[in-house]
Design a protein around this motif. Structure first.
Motif, mmCIF file in Angstrom:
data_model
loop_
_atom_site.group_PDB
_atom_site.id
_atom_site.type_symbol
_atom_site.label_atom_id
_atom_site.label_comp_id
_atom_site.label_asym_id
_atom_site.label_seq_id
_atom_site.Cartn_x
_atom_site.Cartn_y
_atom_site.Cartn_z
ATOM 1 N N ALA A 17 0.825 -1.206 0.000
ATOM 2 C CA ALA A 17 0.000 0.000 0.000
ATOM 3 C C ALA A 17 0.859 1.256 0.000
ATOM 4 C CB ALA A 17 -0.941 0.000 1.207
ATOM 5 N N ARG A 18 2.003 1.185 0.620
ATOM 6 C CA ARG A 18 2.882 2.345 0.734
ATOM 7 C C ARG A 18 4.010 2.324 -0.314
ATOM 8 N NH1 ARG A 18 1.413 4.358 5.705
ATOM 9 N NH2 ARG A 18 0.302 2.869 6.997
ATOM 10 N N SER A 53 1.658 5.569 -10.172
ATOM 11 C CA SER A 53 0.775 6.061 -9.116
ATOM 12 C C SER A 53 1.529 6.980 -8.158
ATOM 13 C CB SER A 53 0.216 4.865 -8.332
ATOM 14 O OG SER A 53 -0.474 5.317 -7.188
ATOM 15 N N PRO A 54 0.863 8.035 -7.677
ATOM 16 C CA PRO A 54 1.512 8.904 -6.690
ATOM 17 C C PRO A 54 1.598 8.277 -5.299
ATOM 18 C CG PRO A 54 -0.716 9.665 -7.104
ATOM 19 C CD PRO A 54 -0.453 8.527 -8.067
ATOM 20 N N GLY A 55 0.946 7.156 -5.072
ATOM 21 C CA GLY A 55 0.989 6.506 -3.759
ATOM 22 C C GLY A 55 0.065 7.183 -2.770
ATOM 23 N N TRP A 56 -0.050 6.571 -1.607
ATOM 24 C CA TRP A 56 -0.932 7.084 -0.561
ATOM 25 C C TRP A 56 -0.146 7.925 0.422
ATOM 26 C CZ3 TRP A 56 -5.772 6.501 -1.772
ATOM 27 C CH2 TRP A 56 -6.164 5.399 -2.525
ATOM 28 N N ASP A 57 -0.745 9.028 0.877
ATOM 29 C CA ASP A 57 -0.148 9.813 1.955
ATOM 30 C C ASP A 57 -0.307 9.073 3.279
ATOM 31 O OD1 ASP A 57 0.446 11.863 0.145
ATOM 32 O OD2 ASP A 57 -1.500 12.820 0.468
ATOM 33 N N GLU A 58 -1.454 8.396 3.429
ATOM 34 C CA GLU A 58 -1.729 7.575 4.613
ATOM 35 C C GLU A 58 -2.477 6.332 4.161
ATOM 36 O OE1 GLU A 58 -3.683 9.430 7.961
ATOM 37 O OE2 GLU A 58 -2.995 11.395 7.274
ATOM 38 N N ALA A 59 -2.243 5.228 4.840
ATOM 39 C CA ALA A 59 -2.955 3.983 4.551
ATOM 40 C C ALA A 59 -3.213 3.254 5.865
ATOM 41 C CB ALA A 59 -2.139 3.102 3.614
ATOM 42 N N ASP A 60 -4.482 2.892 6.077
ATOM 43 C CA ASP A 60 -4.864 2.160 7.280
ATOM 44 C C ASP A 60 -5.517 0.847 6.877
ATOM 45 O OD1 ASP A 60 -4.119 4.183 9.202
ATOM 46 O OD2 ASP A 60 -5.876 5.298 8.520
ATOM 47 N N PHE A 79 -9.762 -1.116 4.098
ATOM 48 C CA PHE A 79 -8.663 -0.226 3.728
ATOM 49 C C PHE A 79 -9.175 1.202 3.641
ATOM 50 C CE2 PHE A 79 -6.298 2.170 0.555
ATOM 51 C CZ PHE A 79 -4.993 1.977 0.965
ATOM 52 N N THR A 80 -8.438 2.111 4.267
ATOM 53 C CA THR A 80 -8.694 3.535 4.112
ATOM 54 C C THR A 80 -7.386 4.175 3.670
ATOM 55 O OG1 THR A 80 -10.336 3.467 5.883
ATOM 56 C CG2 THR A 80 -9.511 5.647 5.234
ATOM 57 N N GLY A 81 -7.415 4.754 2.483
ATOM 58 C CA GLY A 81 -6.231 5.428 1.958
ATOM 59 C C GLY A 81 -6.527 6.899 1.748
ATOM 60 N N ARG A 83 -5.013 10.447 -0.001
ATOM 61 C CA ARG A 83 -4.073 11.072 -0.936
ATOM 62 C C ARG A 83 -4.524 12.519 -1.070
ATOM 63 N NH1 ARG A 83 -4.695 7.758 -5.388
ATOM 64 N NH2 ARG A 83 -3.056 6.402 -4.657
ATOM 65 N N GLY A 84 -3.773 13.435 -0.462
ATOM 66 C CA GLY A 84 -4.203 14.831 -0.443
ATOM 67 C C GLY A 84 -5.529 14.948 0.271
ATOM 68 N N GLU A 85 -6.530 15.543 -0.389
ATOM 69 C CA GLU A 85 -7.870 15.706 0.184
ATOM 70 C C GLU A 85 -8.778 14.514 -0.097
ATOM 71 O OE1 GLU A 85 -8.767 18.315 2.152
ATOM 72 O OE2 GLU A 85 -6.654 18.876 1.994
ATOM 73 N N ASP A 86 -8.337 13.578 -0.934
ATOM 74 C CA ASP A 86 -9.162 12.441 -1.340
ATOM 75 C C ASP A 86 -8.970 11.249 -0.401
ATOM 76 O OD1 ASP A 86 -10.095 13.842 -3.582
ATOM 77 O OD2 ASP A 86 -8.363 13.205 -4.768
ATOM 78 N N THR A 87 -10.079 10.591 -0.105
ATOM 79 C CA THR A 87 -10.060 9.386 0.724
ATOM 80 C C THR A 87 -10.698 8.251 -0.062
ATOM 81 O OG1 THR A 87 -10.231 10.668 2.759
ATOM 82 C CG2 THR A 87 -10.829 8.349 2.892
ATOM 83 N N TYR A 88 -10.070 7.082 -0.015
ATOM 84 C CA TYR A 88 -10.568 5.877 -0.671
ATOM 85 C C TYR A 88 -10.799 4.835 0.416
ATOM 86 C CZ TYR A 88 -10.476 1.633 -3.597
ATOM 87 O OH TYR A 88 -10.772 0.446 -4.213
ATOM 88 N N VAL A 89 -12.027 4.302 0.486
ATOM 89 C CA VAL A 89 -12.368 3.288 1.471
ATOM 90 C C VAL A 89 -12.898 2.074 0.728
ATOM 91 C CG1 VAL A 89 -13.769 2.731 3.490
ATOM 92 C CG2 VAL A 89 -12.936 5.071 3.171
ATOM 93 N N ALA A 90 -12.383 0.907 1.063
ATOM 94 C CA ALA A 90 -12.784 -0.318 0.379
ATOM 95 C C ALA A 90 -12.514 -1.519 1.271
ATOM 96 C CB ALA A 90 -12.008 -0.465 -0.927
ATOM 97 N N THR A 91 -13.151 -2.625 0.922
ATOM 98 C CA THR A 91 -12.805 -3.910 1.509
ATOM 99 C C THR A 91 -11.838 -4.568 0.536
ATOM 100 O OG1 THR A 91 -14.938 -4.102 2.601
ATOM 101 C CG2 THR A 91 -13.673 -6.140 2.294
ATOM 102 N N LEU A 92 -10.696 -4.989 1.039
ATOM 103 C CA LEU A 92 -9.674 -5.608 0.208
ATOM 104 C C LEU A 92 -9.492 -7.062 0.619
ATOM 105 C CD1 LEU A 92 -9.191 -2.622 -0.377
ATOM 106 C CD2 LEU A 92 -6.754 -3.070 -0.330
ATOM 107 N N ALA A 93 -9.175 -7.884 -0.360
ATOM 108 C CA ALA A 93 -8.851 -9.288 -0.115
ATOM 109 C C ALA A 93 -7.571 -9.608 -0.865
ATOM 110 C CB ALA A 93 -9.976 -10.201 -0.578
#
Length: 112
Positions: A17-18, A53-60, A79-81, A83-93
């Motif tokens: 993720a990072r 990809s610019p990558g994630w600023d934070e990843a949980d 997963f919560t990522g 990037r700047g002001e944008d947040t991406y939330v998903a279930t990952l497997a």
């Protein structure tokens, strides 16, 4: 054992993720598929996409579960990522196979 394996595989997913293309090139199985919104990528396609990809600023990675079977193991987590002001939330497997260490065989995103 299961708890240790869960933490080991989550650490690999956190690294990815990072990370960037070289991290994916090292961890992905040669036959890997990565299923993300709008695309199914093979190993080469995923490595190229991560290099661009610019990558994630934070990843949980939270609420993880582990399913084991023989030489494979799957982790599922929220997963919560950011990037700047944008947040991406998903279930990952992520399904890993033991082949000279753990190799990521299949990775799936299901956005919230």
């Amino acid at each position: 054992m299961d708890e240790a394996m869960l933490h080991e595989l989550l650490a690999i997913d956190d690294r990815l993720a990072r990370g960037a293309g070289p991290d994916y090139a090292e961890v992905l199985h040669d036959d890997a598929l990565v299923v993300v919104p709008g695309a199914v990528l093979d190993k080469a396609g995923c490595v190229a996409a991560m290099d661009a990809s610019p990558g994630w600023d934070e990843a949980d990675l939270d609420d993880a579960r582990l399913v084991r079977g023989g030489d494979t193991a799957t982790i599922v987590y929220r997963f919560t990522g950011r990037r700047g002001e944008d947040t991406y939330v998903a279930t990952l497997a992520s399904t890993y196979v033991r082949a000279d260490g753990w190799r990521l065989l299949l990775h799936q995103h299901t956005p919230d």
